[in-house]
Design an enzyme around this catalytic site. Structure first.
Site, PDB file in Angstrom:
ATOM      1  N   ARG A  64      19.737 -17.519 -18.710  1.00 27.59           N
ATOM      2  CA  ARG A  64      18.472 -17.634 -18.322  1.00 27.59           C
ATOM      3  C   ARG A  64      18.136 -18.292 -17.036  1.00 27.59           C
ATOM      4  NH1 ARG A  64      14.549 -20.675 -20.331  1.00 27.59           N
ATOM      5  NH2 ARG A  64      15.310 -20.893 -22.478  1.00 27.59           N
ATOM      6  N   TYR A 117       0.855  -3.552  -2.926  1.00 24.89           N
ATOM      7  CA  TYR A 117       1.386  -2.794  -4.108  1.00 24.89           C
ATOM      8  C   TYR A 117       0.365  -3.259  -5.040  1.00 24.89           C
ATOM      9  CZ  TYR A 117       4.376  -1.611  -8.045  1.00 24.89           C
ATOM     10  OH  TYR A 117       4.519  -1.227  -9.202  1.00 24.89           O
ATOM     11  N   ASP A 189       5.933  -9.705   1.214  1.00 25.08           N
ATOM     12  CA  ASP A 189       6.565  -8.557   0.891  1.00 25.08           C
ATOM     13  C   ASP A 189       7.196  -7.808   1.984  1.00 25.08           C
ATOM     14  OD1 ASP A 189       7.636  -6.229  -0.610  1.00 25.08           O
ATOM     15  OD2 ASP A 189       5.979  -6.617  -2.263  1.00 25.08           O
ATOM     16  N   LYS A 214      14.362  -1.272  -4.656  1.00 29.96           N
ATOM     17  CA  LYS A 214      14.305  -0.089  -3.722  1.00 29.96           C
ATOM     18  C   LYS A 214      15.230  -0.029  -2.675  1.00 29.96           C
ATOM     19  CE  LYS A 214       9.877   0.576  -5.585  1.00 29.96           C
ATOM     20  NZ  LYS A 214      10.159  -0.503  -6.510  1.00 29.96           N
TER      21      LYS A 214
HETATM   22  C1  LIG Z   1       6.101  -3.056  -2.043  1.00 26.39           C
HETATM   23  C2  LIG Z   1       6.309  -3.376  -3.340  1.00 26.39           C
HETATM   24  N1  LIG Z   1       6.462  -4.846  -3.844  1.00 26.39           N
HETATM   25  C3  LIG Z   1       6.852  -4.866  -5.101  1.00 26.39           C
HETATM   26  C4  LIG Z   1       7.239  -3.832  -5.957  1.00 26.39           C
HETATM   27  C5  LIG Z   1       7.249  -4.023  -7.433  1.00 26.39           C
HETATM   28  O1  LIG Z   1       8.783  -3.947  -7.573  1.00 26.39           O
HETATM   29  P1  LIG Z   1       9.415  -3.648  -9.086  1.00 26.39           P
HETATM   30  O2  LIG Z   1       8.989  -2.386  -9.509  1.00 26.39           O
HETATM   31  O3  LIG Z   1      10.961  -3.951  -8.768  1.00 26.39           O
HETATM   32  O4  LIG Z   1       9.065  -4.818 -10.034  1.00 26.39           O
HETATM   33  C6  LIG Z   1       7.138  -2.358  -5.848  1.00 26.39           C
HETATM   34  C7  LIG Z   1       7.266  -1.404  -6.463  1.00 26.39           C
HETATM   35  O5  LIG Z   1       7.174  -0.209  -6.221  1.00 26.39           O
HETATM   36  C8  LIG Z   1       6.585  -2.276  -4.051  1.00 26.39           C
HETATM   37  O6  LIG Z   1       6.604  -1.061  -3.709  1.00 26.39           O
END
Ligand SMILES: Cc1ncc(COP(=O)(O)O)c(C=O)c1O
Length: 407
Positions: A64, A117, A189, A214
């Site tokens: 962990r 998001y 982000d 992604k």
């Molecule tokens: C811009 C963005 N940030 C964060 C996330 C969250 O990522 P995860 O699905 O890996 O938890 C996403 C998911 O689609 C995203 O598009």
């Protein structure tokens, strides 16, 4: 010259940048990393145990807390984002929630955007306020709004650019300059751009976050997230992650490192495909609007040129309505259902083109006012370009637009 002198190009970096090559003690001469499934590691004596158990974090103590495959992957991720350190976690949301919890406690204030998001938006508008953290959301297109919204107790500014799903941009330099002058930490982000198209730290942003699920992973076969920054800041987030249990699995760290080897090549192709689709769809009579930063029609195109190398692999489009379907809601649903090559699936950044109808996706969980605030109009379709042939993709879009009888 040493090994690092040859790593200035991203494609060379992703092939060799995880190796601690000039360290004679390194055990990662294996070109593909080992996967350590161990949940725990033994100490040879109590002094060694004390060293393993305490900061700075040790990758051979308890899983962990970290694992050696993760450590190797983090070395590369930090370099990709021009950062001192990286922390790989269980998912993009794992990375986001852990970072937010590491920076705000009851009584603190965060400034963020109206478009994020959805998972991040839920953290900011629901979970954190319920725990006593105040959050102010501002229109990300107005850089001055971030400054206006800050207070004495503002601890963090959170941005996402381009943002999901409207491809709206935030001026990274403007936000970072102001935040630095006030001693406020900034978090960006960078998922949609990827480190190939945008480096927020070059504009003064402190922490850069990705859903590694992604582009970084790139093959739709893993869930992970990462935050990159100065060592001290990343260690602070790590101290939260071991309590929240947002550690990444050794196998996913292995898969991620494997995916990263082709990141610049994949993203270059996705940039080309998204631009080709954007140009094709912009000229199509059934499409009323294309949102893509590399197109001159994007309202923040000049900003895109200043802070992005290319527009990225994601674009979104709005479709024409028809009598009885004035908003284009049904047209968008029909269009997505009629696609043959592009797949109807959430997520983005993988080798295959994925398409979602945003309004149907969020219908159940998002009230109409929040949907509107997030820029989700009824006919909005998000297209995440994969690596297929661009002409095949355009042909698929053409046949689906015809099949959905949008006039
Ligand atoms: C811009 C963005 N940030 C964060 C996330 C969250 O990522 P995860 O699905 O890996 O938890 C996403 C998911 O689609 C995203 O598009």
């Amino acid at each position: 010259m040493n090994n690092d002198d040859f790593l200035s190009d991203p494609q060379s970096l992703v092939i060799h940048g995880d190796l601690d090559w000039d360290n004679p003690e390194t055990d990662d001469t294996a070109l593909a990393p080992a996967i350590y499934p161990a949940s725990t590691y033994s100490a040879r004596n109590s002094a060694e145990f004390a060293e393993m158990a305490n900061q700075p974090r040790h990758s051979r103590y308890y899983a962990r807390y970290g694992n050696p495959t993760q450590e190797r992957c983090e070395r590369l991720l930090a370099r990709l984002e021009n950062a001192e350190a990286a922390l790989l976690m269980s998912s993009g949301m794992g990375a986001m929630s852990t970072t937010l919890f590491a920076h705000a406690r009851a009584g603190d204030h965060i400034v963020a955007q109206t478009t994020h998001y959805m998972g991040t938006a839920q953290m900011l508008t629901d979970l954190l306020p319920n725990l006593g953290v105040e959050v102010t959301l501002v229109d990300q297109r107005d850089s001055a709004a971030f400054a206006k919204a800050t207070r004495e107790n503002t601890k963090l500014i959170v941005v996402e650019t381009p943002s999901n799903p409207t491809l709206t941009l935030t001026d990274l330099a403007a936000v970072a300059d102001f935040a630095r002058s006030r001693g406020i930490t900034t978090l960006a982000d960078n998922t949609f751009a990827s480190p190939i198209n945008q480096h927020p730290r070059d504009f003064g942003i402190d922490l850069v976050l990705h859903s590694a699920t992604k582009y970084l992973g790139g093959h739709s076969d893993l869930i992970a997230g990462v935050v990159c920054g100065n060592r001290e800041a990343v260690e602070k987030i790590w101290a939260r992650s071991i309590v929240l249990g947002t550690n990444v699995s050794p196998f996913n760290a292995f898969l991620l490192l494997r995916g990263l080897r082709t990141l610049p090549m994949r993203v270059a192709r996705q940039n080309e495909n998204a631009l080709a689709l954007g140009r094709f769809l912009e000229a199509h009579p059934a499409v009323t609007r294309v949102h893509y930063p590399e197109l001159a029609s994007h309202p923040q195109h000049e900003l895109a040129k200043r802070q992005m190398q290319h527009g990225g692999g994601v674009l979104s489009i709005e479709l024409k309505g028809a009598p009885g379907d004035e908003t284009g809601f049904q047209a968008a649903k029909n269009f997505v259902a009629a696609l043959k090559l592009a797949k109807h699936a959430v997520s983005l950044g993988g080798v295959e083109t994925l398409v979602v109808h945003a309004a149907s996706m969020w219908e159940a969980s998002l009230p109409p006012d929040k949907m509107e605030r997030a820029g989700i109009v009824p006919s909005l379709v998000r297209i995440a370009a994969g690596l297929e042939n661009a002409q095949d993709l355009c042909a698929d879009m053409e046949q689906a637009l015809q099949a959905s009888e949008i006039r």
